[in-house]
Design a protein around this motif. Sequence first.
Motif, PDB file in Angstrom:
ATOM      1  N   ARG A 228      33.204  26.017 -27.777  1.00  0.00           N
ATOM      2  CA  ARG A 228      34.668  26.068 -27.880  1.00  0.00           C
ATOM      3  C   ARG A 228      35.215  24.885 -28.684  1.00  0.00           C
ATOM      4  NH1 ARG A 228      36.091  29.430 -23.380  1.00  0.00           N
ATOM      5  NH2 ARG A 228      34.775  31.278 -23.687  1.00  0.00           N
ATOM      6  N   ARG A 229      34.587  23.710 -28.570  1.00  0.00           N
ATOM      7  CA  ARG A 229      35.046  22.588 -29.388  1.00  0.00           C
ATOM      8  C   ARG A 229      34.788  22.848 -30.872  1.00  0.00           C
ATOM      9  NH1 ARG A 229      33.243  17.455 -25.507  1.00  0.00           N
ATOM     10  NH2 ARG A 229      35.160  17.455 -24.240  1.00  0.00           N
ATOM     11  N   GLY A 230      33.675  23.530 -31.165  1.00  0.00           N
ATOM     12  CA  GLY A 230      33.440  23.912 -32.548  1.00  0.00           C
ATOM     13  C   GLY A 230      34.531  24.830 -33.064  1.00  0.00           C
ATOM     14  N   LEU A 231      34.941  25.781 -32.224  1.00  0.00           N
ATOM     15  CA  LEU A 231      36.021  26.700 -32.596  1.00  0.00           C
ATOM     16  C   LEU A 231      37.336  25.942 -32.777  1.00  0.00           C
ATOM     17  CD1 LEU A 231      37.117  29.577 -32.994  1.00  0.00           C
ATOM     18  CD2 LEU A 231      37.397  29.707 -30.492  1.00  0.00           C
ATOM     19  N   LEU A 232      37.630  25.017 -31.849  1.00  0.00           N
ATOM     20  CA  LEU A 232      38.861  24.237 -31.947  1.00  0.00           C
ATOM     21  C   LEU A 232      38.896  23.428 -33.247  1.00  0.00           C
ATOM     22  CD1 LEU A 232      41.467  22.947 -30.898  1.00  0.00           C
ATOM     23  CD2 LEU A 232      40.063  21.407 -29.499  1.00  0.00           C
ATOM     24  N   ALA A 233      37.787  22.802 -33.595  1.00  0.00           N
ATOM     25  CA  ALA A 233      37.745  22.009 -34.820  1.00  0.00           C
ATOM     26  C   ALA A 233      37.980  22.881 -36.055  1.00  0.00           C
ATOM     27  CB  ALA A 233      36.397  21.294 -34.928  1.00  0.00           C
ATOM     28  N   GLU A 234      37.406  24.077 -36.058  1.00  0.00           N
ATOM     29  CA  GLU A 234      37.620  24.983 -37.194  1.00  0.00           C
ATOM     30  C   GLU A 234      39.102  25.308 -37.352  1.00  0.00           C
ATOM     31  OE1 GLU A 234      35.148  28.469 -36.853  1.00  0.00           O
ATOM     32  OE2 GLU A 234      33.375  27.260 -36.363  1.00  0.00           O
ATOM     33  N   ARG A 235      39.779  25.511 -36.247  1.00  0.00           N
ATOM     34  CA  ARG A 235      41.202  25.859 -36.317  1.00  0.00           C
ATOM     35  C   ARG A 235      42.058  24.645 -36.654  1.00  0.00           C
ATOM     36  NH1 ARG A 235      41.473  30.480 -31.506  1.00  0.00           N
ATOM     37  NH2 ARG A 235      40.162  31.969 -32.668  1.00  0.00           N
ATOM     38  N   GLN A 236      41.634  23.476 -36.206  1.00  0.00           N
ATOM     39  CA  GLN A 236      42.349  22.265 -36.616  1.00  0.00           C
ATOM     40  C   GLN A 236      42.226  22.063 -38.131  1.00  0.00           C
ATOM     41  OE1 GLN A 236      40.251  19.670 -33.876  1.00  0.00           O
ATOM     42  NE2 GLN A 236      42.149  19.258 -32.737  1.00  0.00           N
ATOM     43  N   LEU A 237      41.050  22.291 -38.661  1.00  0.00           N
ATOM     44  CA  LEU A 237      40.860  22.163 -40.106  1.00  0.00           C
ATOM     45  C   LEU A 237      41.685  23.199 -40.859  1.00  0.00           C
ATOM     46  CD1 LEU A 237      39.336  20.696 -42.373  1.00  0.00           C
ATOM     47  CD2 LEU A 237      37.561  22.447 -42.180  1.00  0.00           C
ATOM     48  N   GLN A 238      41.789  24.388 -40.296  1.00  0.00           N
ATOM     49  CA  GLN A 238      42.577  25.449 -40.927  1.00  0.00           C
ATOM     50  C   GLN A 238      44.043  25.030 -41.055  1.00  0.00           C
ATOM     51  OE1 GLN A 238      42.384  29.149 -38.790  1.00  0.00           O
ATOM     52  NE2 GLN A 238      42.941  30.369 -40.575  1.00  0.00           N
ATOM     53  N   LEU A 239      44.515  24.204 -40.131  1.00  0.00           N
ATOM     54  CA  LEU A 239      45.888  23.698 -40.194  1.00  0.00           C
ATOM     55  C   LEU A 239      46.014  22.479 -41.095  1.00  0.00           C
ATOM     56  CD1 LEU A 239      46.983  23.985 -36.434  1.00  0.00           C
ATOM     57  CD2 LEU A 239      47.568  25.517 -38.317  1.00  0.00           C
ATOM     58  N   GLY A 240      44.908  22.018 -41.638  1.00  0.00           N
ATOM     59  CA  GLY A 240      44.933  20.849 -42.512  1.00  0.00           C
ATOM     60  C   GLY A 240      44.720  19.530 -41.802  1.00  0.00           C
ATOM     61  N   HIS A 241      44.335  19.563 -40.541  1.00  0.00           N
ATOM     62  CA  HIS A 241      44.165  18.341 -39.745  1.00  0.00           C
ATOM     63  C   HIS A 241      42.695  17.907 -39.794  1.00  0.00           C
ATOM     64  CE1 HIS A 241      47.859  19.867 -37.248  1.00  0.00           C
ATOM     65  NE2 HIS A 241      48.169  19.472 -38.472  1.00  0.00           N
ATOM     66  N   LEU A 242      42.277  17.360 -40.912  1.00  0.00           N
ATOM     67  CA  LEU A 242      40.867  17.026 -41.116  1.00  0.00           C
ATOM     68  C   LEU A 242      40.375  15.969 -40.140  1.00  0.00           C
ATOM     69  CD1 LEU A 242      38.223  17.191 -42.698  1.00  0.00           C
ATOM     70  CD2 LEU A 242      39.191  15.564 -44.351  1.00  0.00           C
TER      71      LEU A 242
END
Length: 442
Positions: free
Chosen positions: A373-387
Motif C-alpha cells: 500500500r505504501r508503494g501505491l501511495l507513493a505512485e499516487r503522490q508522484l502522479q500529483l507532482g509530489h516527488l
Amino acid sequence: MAVRTANTELRRLFTESGWTFDQCARAVNRVGTERGTPLRYNGSAVHHWLGGTMPREPVRQLIIEAFSRRLNRPITRGEAGFPDPVDQASEPMGTVEGLIELGRMDVDPSRRGLLGAGLFSVALTVPGWPDVVARADDIQKGKTARVGMNDVHMVTAMTERLSDLDDEFGGQYARPMAASFLLTTVAPALKADSSESVSQAMRSAASDLCYLTGYMAVDEGLHGLAQRYYVKALELAGAAQDYLTYCTTLRGMSVQAVDLGHGAKSMRLADAAAAASPQAGPRMRAFLAGQQAHAAAQTGDRTNALRYLREAEVAMERAESRGKALGSYDPASLHYHISQVRYELGDHYAAVEALRESDRTRMSVYRRSRVHRRGLLAERQLQLGHLEAACETWGLALDEYPLVKSGRADERMRRMVALLRPYQKNASARNLYERARQLMTV
C-alpha cells in the motif's frame, strides 16, 4: 485436399464483439501475456480461426477468455466452436476429490502448469448458495480414521498461524505450507468418520483455509490458481452452512477482479456477496459495502459508488468489535476503500489523503500490506507532482521490503524503479533508485 468447415459459432461471437481482426488478435495476445505466455497473433490468424483452422488447445482457452471478457459473460467451448479436450474427465470431481487433485498439482512443480496459474478468468462459473449447499452430498465419509473437535481446533489454529505469517512475511512464504497442509491433513480429515457437528465444523475450517490459500495465491500473482481455491472455499462453506466464509470468499473474489481491472465482474461478485448475507452485522456490512463501492466506482457508477461508501462508513461507526482475525475489516481497510473510490472517480488529492490515513491506522503486524500500500501511495503522490513526498513514502516501503516475499510487493518495487528513472537529477530520487536497484538484485 480436405476442405475446412468455417467455424460459424466463433464467427457469431466475433460479430457480436464488434472487433476487427487485429483487435481480436491483440485481445488474445493480452490474455496470453497475462498468463505468462506472450503471443504475437495478428488479424490473419483470426481470419484463419473463423475459416475453420483449429488453434492449439492452450490457445483455445485464451480465445474463450478474451471473448468472455469482451462480451461480459461466460463463454463455453461449444459456443466458440471448440471440441472438448480428449483427456477431459467424463464426470466432475466431488468437493474433496477436487481439493486433493488441486493440492497435488499445486505442490508438484512438474504439474503446476496444468493449473493455468497465471490466468484470471471472467468465464469462471461461481456456484450460488443453493448449489454449494448441495455439494455436502459429495463429501462421503466411511474411512477408518475418526476425527473430533480437537482436530477442528488444530485446523483453525493452523489457519490463524498461516494468516499471521502471510500478513508479516508475504504469501510466497506461507502459501506452499498451506497447500501442503490442505493436501496431507485437511482433505483426509474431511473424509474421515465423525459426528455431524464435527463434520460441519471441519468443513467450515477447511473453507477458511481454502479462502486464505486463494488469497495468498493472489498475492503471488497466481490468479487462476487463486480462483480454483476460492471455488473450493465456496463449496465447503455451503456444505458447512457457513454464510460468513461464503460471503467473505465472494468478496475476496471481487477484490481480485477489481484489482485486475474487471469492474463489471467485480460488481457482480460483490453484489452476490451482499445478497448472500442479508443479516450481516455492521462490520460485515462495512466489509461488503466498501467493496461494492470500489467496484461501482471502477465501472463509472458514481451515484452508487458514493452510496455504498456512505453505507460502509455508517456501518463501521456501528461496529463494536474487530471481528474474527481472518478476513476482518478495520478503519484502515475502510480508508483504503475511500481512497480507491475517490481515485476511480478522479479526485486524486482526496485519494492520497485517504490512503495516508489508511497507512497511519494500519496495525503494525500487517507488514506485507504496508509495503504494497505504501508503494501505491507513493505512485499516487508522484502522479500529483509530489516527488519528495513520494520518495519518503517509497523509502518507508523499501525499509521493510527485504522482509517479505510477495508478488504484489515485488511488482510495486519494479514500478518504483521504473518511475524514478527519469528523476535522476533529484538527489532523493537518485539515492532511492540506487538503493532499490541494489536490493532487487540481491
